[in-house]
Design a protein around this motif. Sequence first.
Motif, mmCIF file in Angstrom:
data_model
loop_
_atom_site.group_PDB
_atom_site.id
_atom_site.type_symbol
_atom_site.label_atom_id
_atom_site.label_comp_id
_atom_site.label_asym_id
_atom_site.label_seq_id
_atom_site.Cartn_x
_atom_site.Cartn_y
_atom_site.Cartn_z
ATOM 1 N N ASP A 157 64.394 -21.981 29.356
ATOM 2 C CA ASP A 157 65.481 -21.603 28.465
ATOM 3 C C ASP A 157 66.251 -22.828 27.994
ATOM 4 O O ASP A 157 66.341 -23.840 28.680
ATOM 5 C CB ASP A 157 66.441 -20.652 29.185
ATOM 6 C CG ASP A 157 65.751 -19.341 29.541
ATOM 7 O OD1 ASP A 157 64.789 -18.988 28.835
ATOM 8 O OD2 ASP A 157 66.167 -18.701 30.525
ATOM 9 N N PHE A 158 66.813 -22.744 26.819
ATOM 10 C CA PHE A 158 67.699 -23.768 26.274
ATOM 11 C C PHE A 158 67.034 -25.144 26.213
ATOM 12 O O PHE A 158 67.627 -26.162 26.552
ATOM 13 C CB PHE A 158 69.002 -23.853 27.087
ATOM 14 C CG PHE A 158 69.681 -22.532 27.253
ATOM 15 C CD1 PHE A 158 69.724 -21.910 28.487
ATOM 16 C CD2 PHE A 158 70.248 -21.893 26.167
ATOM 17 C CE1 PHE A 158 70.337 -20.679 28.636
ATOM 18 C CE2 PHE A 158 70.865 -20.664 26.309
ATOM 19 C CZ PHE A 158 70.908 -20.047 27.547
ATOM 20 N N ASN A 159 65.788 -25.164 25.760
ATOM 21 C CA ASN A 159 65.065 -26.424 25.555
ATOM 22 C C ASN A 159 64.957 -27.249 26.830
ATOM 23 O O ASN A 159 65.119 -28.466 26.825
ATOM 24 C CB ASN A 159 65.746 -27.271 24.472
ATOM 25 C CG ASN A 159 65.785 -26.552 23.152
ATOM 26 O OD1 ASN A 159 65.090 -25.563 22.968
ATOM 27 N ND2 ASN A 159 66.591 -27.042 22.228
ATOM 28 N N THR A 160 64.720 -26.605 27.949
ATOM 29 C CA THR A 160 64.609 -27.313 29.214
ATOM 30 C C THR A 160 63.195 -27.217 29.748
ATOM 31 O O THR A 160 62.397 -26.395 29.309
ATOM 32 C CB THR A 160 65.574 -26.735 30.268
ATOM 33 O OG1 THR A 160 65.267 -25.348 30.471
ATOM 34 C CG2 THR A 160 67.013 -26.879 29.809
ATOM 35 N N LEU A 161 62.908 -28.067 30.702
ATOM 36 C CA LEU A 161 61.594 -28.074 31.330
ATOM 37 C C LEU A 161 61.573 -27.075 32.470
ATOM 38 O O LEU A 161 62.444 -27.078 33.330
ATOM 39 C CB LEU A 161 61.294 -29.471 31.866
ATOM 40 C CG LEU A 161 59.855 -29.758 32.248
ATOM 41 C CD1 LEU A 161 58.962 -29.633 31.032
ATOM 42 C CD2 LEU A 161 59.749 -31.156 32.822
ATOM 43 N N ASP A 162 60.590 -26.200 32.465
ATOM 44 C CA ASP A 162 60.517 -25.135 33.457
ATOM 45 C C ASP A 162 59.615 -25.572 34.604
ATOM 46 O O ASP A 162 58.397 -25.552 34.493
ATOM 47 C CB ASP A 162 59.974 -23.869 32.786
ATOM 48 C CG ASP A 162 59.863 -22.708 33.757
ATOM 49 O OD1 ASP A 162 59.289 -21.691 33.359
ATOM 50 O OD2 ASP A 162 60.337 -22.821 34.894
ATOM 51 N N ALA A 163 60.219 -25.978 35.717
ATOM 52 C CA ALA A 163 59.448 -26.524 36.829
ATOM 53 C C ALA A 163 58.767 -25.454 37.662
ATOM 54 O O ALA A 163 57.809 -25.730 38.366
ATOM 55 C CB ALA A 163 60.354 -27.358 37.727
ATOM 56 N N ASP A 166 59.355 -19.855 35.561
ATOM 57 C CA ASP A 166 60.075 -18.617 35.268
ATOM 58 C C ASP A 166 61.228 -18.820 34.288
ATOM 59 O O ASP A 166 62.045 -17.932 34.080
ATOM 60 C CB ASP A 166 60.618 -17.998 36.560
ATOM 61 C CG ASP A 166 61.616 -18.910 37.268
ATOM 62 O OD1 ASP A 166 61.891 -20.003 36.733
ATOM 63 O OD2 ASP A 166 62.111 -18.519 38.341
ATOM 64 N N GLY A 167 61.303 -20.002 33.686
ATOM 65 C CA GLY A 167 62.334 -20.240 32.691
ATOM 66 C C GLY A 167 63.707 -20.497 33.256
ATOM 67 O O GLY A 167 64.687 -20.543 32.521
ATOM 68 N N SER A 168 63.816 -20.713 34.569
ATOM 69 C CA SER A 168 65.128 -20.842 35.184
ATOM 70 C C SER A 168 65.527 -22.277 35.476
ATOM 71 O O SER A 168 66.605 -22.526 35.989
ATOM 72 C CB SER A 168 65.145 -20.064 36.505
ATOM 73 O OG SER A 168 64.204 -20.611 37.413
ATOM 74 N N ALA A 169 64.662 -23.226 35.201
ATOM 75 C CA ALA A 169 64.953 -24.611 35.555
ATOM 76 C C ALA A 169 65.980 -25.218 34.610
ATOM 77 O O ALA A 169 66.277 -24.684 33.553
ATOM 78 C CB ALA A 169 63.668 -25.438 35.527
ATOM 79 N N SER A 170 66.517 -26.357 35.008
ATOM 80 C CA SER A 170 67.535 -27.016 34.187
ATOM 81 C C SER A 170 67.151 -28.463 33.928
ATOM 82 O O SER A 170 67.949 -29.364 34.066
ATOM 83 C CB SER A 170 68.889 -26.970 34.902
ATOM 84 O OG SER A 170 68.789 -27.569 36.182
ATOM 85 N N HIS A 171 65.914 -28.681 33.552
ATOM 86 C CA HIS A 171 65.395 -30.024 33.389
ATOM 87 C C HIS A 171 65.215 -30.335 31.909
ATOM 88 O O HIS A 171 64.521 -29.617 31.202
ATOM 89 C CB HIS A 171 64.052 -30.172 34.112
ATOM 90 C CG HIS A 171 64.122 -29.803 35.559
ATOM 91 N ND1 HIS A 171 64.314 -30.725 36.539
ATOM 92 C CD2 HIS A 171 64.077 -28.605 36.173
ATOM 93 C CE1 HIS A 171 64.363 -30.116 37.706
ATOM 94 N NE2 HIS A 171 64.222 -28.828 37.507
ATOM 95 N N THR A 172 65.845 -31.397 31.470
ATOM 96 C CA THR A 172 65.692 -31.779 30.075
ATOM 97 C C THR A 172 64.295 -32.334 29.848
ATOM 98 O O THR A 172 63.625 -32.793 30.767
ATOM 99 C CB THR A 172 66.724 -32.847 29.699
ATOM 100 O OG1 THR A 172 66.567 -33.976 30.568
ATOM 101 C CG2 THR A 172 68.133 -32.301 29.830
ATOM 102 N N TRP A 173 63.878 -32.314 28.610
ATOM 103 C CA TRP A 173 62.572 -32.862 28.271
ATOM 104 C C TRP A 173 62.542 -34.354 28.567
ATOM 105 O O TRP A 173 63.463 -35.091 28.231
ATOM 106 C CB TRP A 173 62.277 -32.623 26.794
ATOM 107 C CG TRP A 173 61.990 -31.195 26.480
ATOM 108 C CD1 TRP A 173 62.865 -30.268 25.994
ATOM 109 C CD2 TRP A 173 60.747 -30.529 26.653
ATOM 110 N NE1 TRP A 173 62.232 -29.060 25.854
ATOM 111 C CE2 TRP A 173 60.933 -29.190 26.251
ATOM 112 C CE3 TRP A 173 59.493 -30.925 27.115
ATOM 113 C CZ2 TRP A 173 59.909 -28.250 26.289
ATOM 114 C CZ3 TRP A 173 58.476 -29.990 27.153
ATOM 115 C CH2 TRP A 173 58.683 -28.672 26.742
ATOM 116 N N ILE A 174 61.461 -34.809 29.180
ATOM 117 C CA ILE A 174 61.311 -36.231 29.459
ATOM 118 C C ILE A 174 61.342 -37.023 28.154
ATOM 119 O O ILE A 174 61.879 -38.131 28.095
ATOM 120 C CB ILE A 174 60.005 -36.487 30.234
ATOM 121 C CG1 ILE A 174 60.112 -35.903 31.643
ATOM 122 C CG2 ILE A 174 59.697 -37.979 30.308
ATOM 123 C CD1 ILE A 174 58.854 -36.051 32.465
#
Length: 325
Positions: A157-163, A166-174
């Motif tokens: 979600d919100f242009n983040t990387l899903d680790a 399930d779409g719940s991660a909060s990782h920005t794109w490298i």
Amino acid sequence: MFTTLPAEIFEAIVDAIPCSRDIFTLRLVCRQFAVALEPKLDYIYISAPSQHHSLWSHLAMHPHFARHVRTLRIVAENRLPRGFSPFDSRRVNTRLPVDLETTTFCQALRWMIDLRALQWGCDDTVPHFLGDGIWTTLRRSCPRLSELGVVDFRAGDFNTLDAVGDGSASHTWIYKSKIFDLSNLTQFSMVSGVMEILEEQEDGLDTEPLTRFLLRCPNLEILAVFFQSMGWSSPPSFDNIFTNANWSRLKVLSFNNITCSSSVFSAFVRRHPSIETLHGVDNLFLPIPWASIEHDSLPNLREFRGPLAGIKAVGASNAPVEVTA
């Protein structure tokens, strides 16, 4: 003679050996060498998932071990120093906060002064560290880093990387991190799904950070850049990169889903006769102008893999090559 040297001098000599394989061979010379090199060879190549907190804590607290690491792979595959068990998520009862895991990993990374190669993720494993601290630590503490491979996959979600998928991660794109503050690499590969977030945008992907980074790597020998996209977004233009790049040692060039003008691509190929391997996958609507490759501009090409148009162009250029569709 070497067996009578002080340990510090012997280590300094071994540290100057560029090829890790030669150090493994050196271990076979005699029993004294085997004993002296045992700690280094135990840590010289490490492969572990990002969640292996006990390993990162150990390296953070023991810099004399961390300094031996030359190759580090943050992937699912385990290749660990003796005494460590492979990470098993089924045995983890409590999960540490991601920011704490990131801090611990950065502390370990800070001691890896001899790190030469880093692989960041693979097709089915995404490191779940947060922030830009890792790339800043690499730039400041790992002056010998020359090989970097990055997998930047799976949008949450919100242009983040899903680790975790399930779409719940909060990782920005490298791709949007400070990774491009690094420089002087000889090998760089990146597989990124960052274009997925551009499907609804008209401006396309900003390639300026990537351009500045690649131009700060004048001794580049291997470059592989793959942009994955399942939608209709326009491929990024490599005109600026190919116009300004002059990598006299470039041997391997691989790419997909990029675009480039005919004159720029032709001039780039002509300036890089050192290329031995060329792999390219076209964007469906904006293919690479393969026909612009000039005669005799790839005198050292030994392997080509690409579309039919590329095969025809390479064949017409008189390159001594084996082609694969």
